[in-house]
Design an enzyme around this catalytic site. Structure first.
Site, PDB file in Angstrom:
ATOM      1  N   LYS A   1       0.833  -1.220   0.000  1.00 60.69           N
ATOM      2  CA  LYS A   1       0.000   0.000   0.000  1.00 60.69           C
ATOM      3  C   LYS A   1       0.858   1.257   0.000  1.00 60.69           C
ATOM      4  O   LYS A   1       0.372   2.349  -0.260  1.00 60.69           O
ATOM      5  CB  LYS A   1      -0.953  -0.016   1.197  1.00 60.69           C
ATOM      6  CG  LYS A   1      -2.085  -1.003   0.979  1.00 60.69           C
ATOM      7  CD  LYS A   1      -3.260  -0.743   1.866  1.00 60.69           C
ATOM      8  CE  LYS A   1      -4.406  -1.681   1.481  1.00 60.69           C
ATOM      9  NZ  LYS A   1      -5.383  -1.820   2.541  1.00 60.69           N
TER      10      LYS A   1
ATOM     11  N   ASP B   1      -7.538 -10.618   7.814  1.00 61.45           N
ATOM     12  CA  ASP B   1      -7.596  -9.308   7.157  1.00 61.45           C
ATOM     13  C   ASP B   1      -9.054  -8.915   6.865  1.00 61.45           C
ATOM     14  O   ASP B   1      -9.485  -7.793   7.156  1.00 61.45           O
ATOM     15  CB  ASP B   1      -6.781  -9.396   5.854  1.00 61.45           C
ATOM     16  CG  ASP B   1      -6.718  -8.080   5.108  1.00 61.45           C
ATOM     17  OD1 ASP B   1      -6.730  -7.023   5.754  1.00 61.45           O
ATOM     18  OD2 ASP B   1      -6.648  -8.104   3.859  1.00 61.45           O
TER      19      ASP B   1
ATOM     20  N   HIS C   1      -2.748 -12.641  -0.240  1.00 62.66           N
ATOM     21  CA  HIS C   1      -3.737 -12.545   0.846  1.00 62.66           C
ATOM     22  C   HIS C   1      -5.124 -12.102   0.375  1.00 62.66           C
ATOM     23  O   HIS C   1      -6.082 -12.173   1.132  1.00 62.66           O
ATOM     24  CB  HIS C   1      -3.225 -11.666   1.997  1.00 62.66           C
ATOM     25  CG  HIS C   1      -3.135 -10.206   1.697  1.00 62.66           C
ATOM     26  ND1 HIS C   1      -2.065  -9.642   1.052  1.00 62.66           N
ATOM     27  CD2 HIS C   1      -3.984  -9.177   1.945  1.00 62.66           C
ATOM     28  CE1 HIS C   1      -2.254  -8.341   0.931  1.00 62.66           C
ATOM     29  NE2 HIS C   1      -3.419  -8.029   1.462  1.00 62.66           N
ATOM     30  N   HIS C   2      -5.259 -11.660  -0.899  1.00 56.87           N
ATOM     31  CA  HIS C   2      -6.591 -11.332  -1.431  1.00 56.87           C
ATOM     32  C   HIS C   2      -7.108 -12.407  -2.387  1.00 56.87           C
ATOM     33  O   HIS C   2      -8.125 -12.210  -3.040  1.00 56.87           O
ATOM     34  CB  HIS C   2      -6.585  -9.966  -2.125  1.00 56.87           C
ATOM     35  CG  HIS C   2      -6.549  -8.819  -1.152  1.00 56.87           C
ATOM     36  ND1 HIS C   2      -7.656  -8.438  -0.419  1.00 56.87           N
ATOM     37  CD2 HIS C   2      -5.533  -8.003  -0.761  1.00 56.87           C
ATOM     38  CE1 HIS C   2      -7.323  -7.408   0.374  1.00 56.87           C
ATOM     39  NE2 HIS C   2      -6.032  -7.139   0.183  1.00 56.87           N
TER      40      HIS C   2
ATOM     41  N   HIS D   1      -1.834  -3.496  -4.825  1.00 57.04           N
ATOM     42  CA  HIS D   1      -0.931  -3.538  -3.667  1.00 57.04           C
ATOM     43  C   HIS D   1      -0.323  -4.908  -3.353  1.00 57.04           C
ATOM     44  O   HIS D   1       0.825  -4.968  -2.905  1.00 57.04           O
ATOM     45  CB  HIS D   1      -1.571  -2.884  -2.425  1.00 57.04           C
ATOM     46  CG  HIS D   1      -2.543  -3.750  -1.691  1.00 57.04           C
ATOM     47  ND1 HIS D   1      -3.876  -3.780  -1.977  1.00 57.04           N
ATOM     48  CD2 HIS D   1      -2.363  -4.628  -0.670  1.00 57.04           C
ATOM     49  CE1 HIS D   1      -4.477  -4.635  -1.165  1.00 57.04           C
ATOM     50  NE2 HIS D   1      -3.582  -5.160  -0.365  1.00 57.04           N
TER      51      HIS D   1
HETATM   52 FE   LIG Z   1      -4.490  -6.090   1.624  1.00 57.44          FE
END
Ligand SMILES: [Fe+2]
Length: 383
Positions: free
Chosen positions: A238, A319, A290-291, A263
């Site tokens: 980010k 998250d 992680h997404h 990101h």
């Molecule tokens: Fe993230």
């Protein structure tokens, strides 16, 4: 005949030092090294009890970091000023000390014996020094069988102490490096979170949730440490997203959302510059994935199911929960209860069921009071 016996004894002693030295260098984790040093010394010399004292990093106090014998738990973590007691005096002088009969020694104070119920008769105290720098001292109490130590026990203890001191030195350096690395990562995560007032503390919370999940899944402690670092750094990318998008108080346009979605790739790119690369693989992969979502609808790679690494699947759940339960300028944020219900609704589809169940178990255990869970498990998850 007597000379032969003497030579045989020396060979035995040498072998036991060699064996002890192998054991001493088999581990770098500091708590294990403390235990190992003491155990090897007590076994090789044949003592009823023993205590390992280490000088604190500021050099003002000494502390019992390992104890062996009947009353070990009562002695552990006792602190003294650096020159107090026989242990402190040996640290200051750097010279070994044999006290054949403690009752006749002026520095002997029997308060430890009084509080522990142990009766000390004879004692060897050796300094642990590397290149002239004393790191601590080791005390052996009462020779097994005879109760009293002799000069030859001191020579053996001194020989073993130099091996022990080297193991202690290596492990202290390793520990300091690990601490420094972790505190740098924590600082980086804080700097990152500080850019957006709405995400303050996000990385730290995600890291905590991740290790709590891992704890419920029975992950090994070493792996958990890696997960904690990976989770702290999951959003590092980010840093590459402009402020006007990252801190926009309104809902994002499709274009802005697409920019935010970069990101994970930016993060993985940044982290791939860190050395040594072998250590960073899991951290890089977590930032990148992680997404990702179980059904392949995530980004950036559209991975499915177990194609997504375990760390990324765990961090993904932690998250999402934090994002749902944190207030934004345009939404209040869900309650923990509703956040858990939403994760449960999406399990199998988006999130790994086992991981969602593990996190739900954490929430149920603390009755949805995560601050309480953190306080109750601080020691257990001290990474
Ligand atoms: Fe993230």
């Amino acid at each position: 005949m007597e000379q032969l016996q003497h030579s045989e004894m020396k060979v035995q002693q040498l072998l036991s030092i060699l064996e002890a030295s192998k054991q001493l260098n088999s581990n770098l984790e500091i708590e294990d090294v403390f235990q190992n040093i003491l155990l090897q010394m007590v076994t090789v010399i044949g003592a009823e009890a023993g205590t390992l004292w280490v000088l604190d990093s500021d050099g003002e106090e000494i502390r019992v970091v390992a104890a062996y014998g009947e009353s070990a738990d009562k002695i552990l973590n006792i602190r003294l000023k650096k020159d107090e007691g026989i242990a402190g005096k040996v640290i200051m002088s750097g010279e070994p000390l044999l006290i054949c009969n403690v009752e006749e020694h002026p520095d002997w104070s029997n308060w430890v014996d009084q509080s522990s119920g142990f009766v000390t008769k004879s004692m060897i105290t050796v300094p642990l020094a590397v290149k002239g720098k004393v790191l601590g001292s080791l005390q052996l109490l009462n020779k097994k069988q005879s109760n009293f130590f002799a000069e030859e026990d001191v020579s053996l203890a001194v020989a073993l102490a130099s091996q022990s001191a080297m193991a202690l030195h290596n492990s202290q350096m390793y520990d300091e490096l690990q601490q420094m690395f972790l505190s740098m990562i924590q600082t980086l995560a804080k700097v990152l979170d500080a850019r957006d007032p709405y995400t303050a503390g996000h990385s730290e919370r995600v890291a905590n949730y991740s290790v709590w999940i891992a704890g419920k899944l029975g992950m090994a402690p070493d792996k958990m440490k890696e997960l904690y670092k990976a989770a702290l750094l999951h959003d590092v990318g980010k840093i590459g997203i402009p402020d006007d998008i990252l801190r926009k108080p309104d809902r994002l346009t499709a274009e802005e959302y697409a920019s935010i979605q970069l990101h994970p790739v930016i993060g993985a790119d940044i982290l791939s510059n860190m050395e040594p690369k072998g250590v960073m693989i899991d951290v890089i992969q977590t930032a990148r994935s992680h997404h990702e979502r179980l059904d392949g609808t995530g980004y950036p790679d559209g991975l499915k199911g177990k194609e997504i690494s375990l760390f990324a699947r765990i961090v993904g759940v932690a998250d999402t929960f934090d994002a749902m339960t944190t207030a934004r300028s345009y939404s209040k944020g869900m309650s923990y209860h509703d956040g858990a219900a939403e994760l449960t609704r999406c399990k199998e589809m988006l999130f790994d069921s086992e991981i969602v169940d593990a996190f739900t178990a954490v929430l149920v255990e603390c009755d949805y009071n995560l601050a309480q869970y953190e306080a109750d498990h601080k020691k257990e998850y001290r990474l």
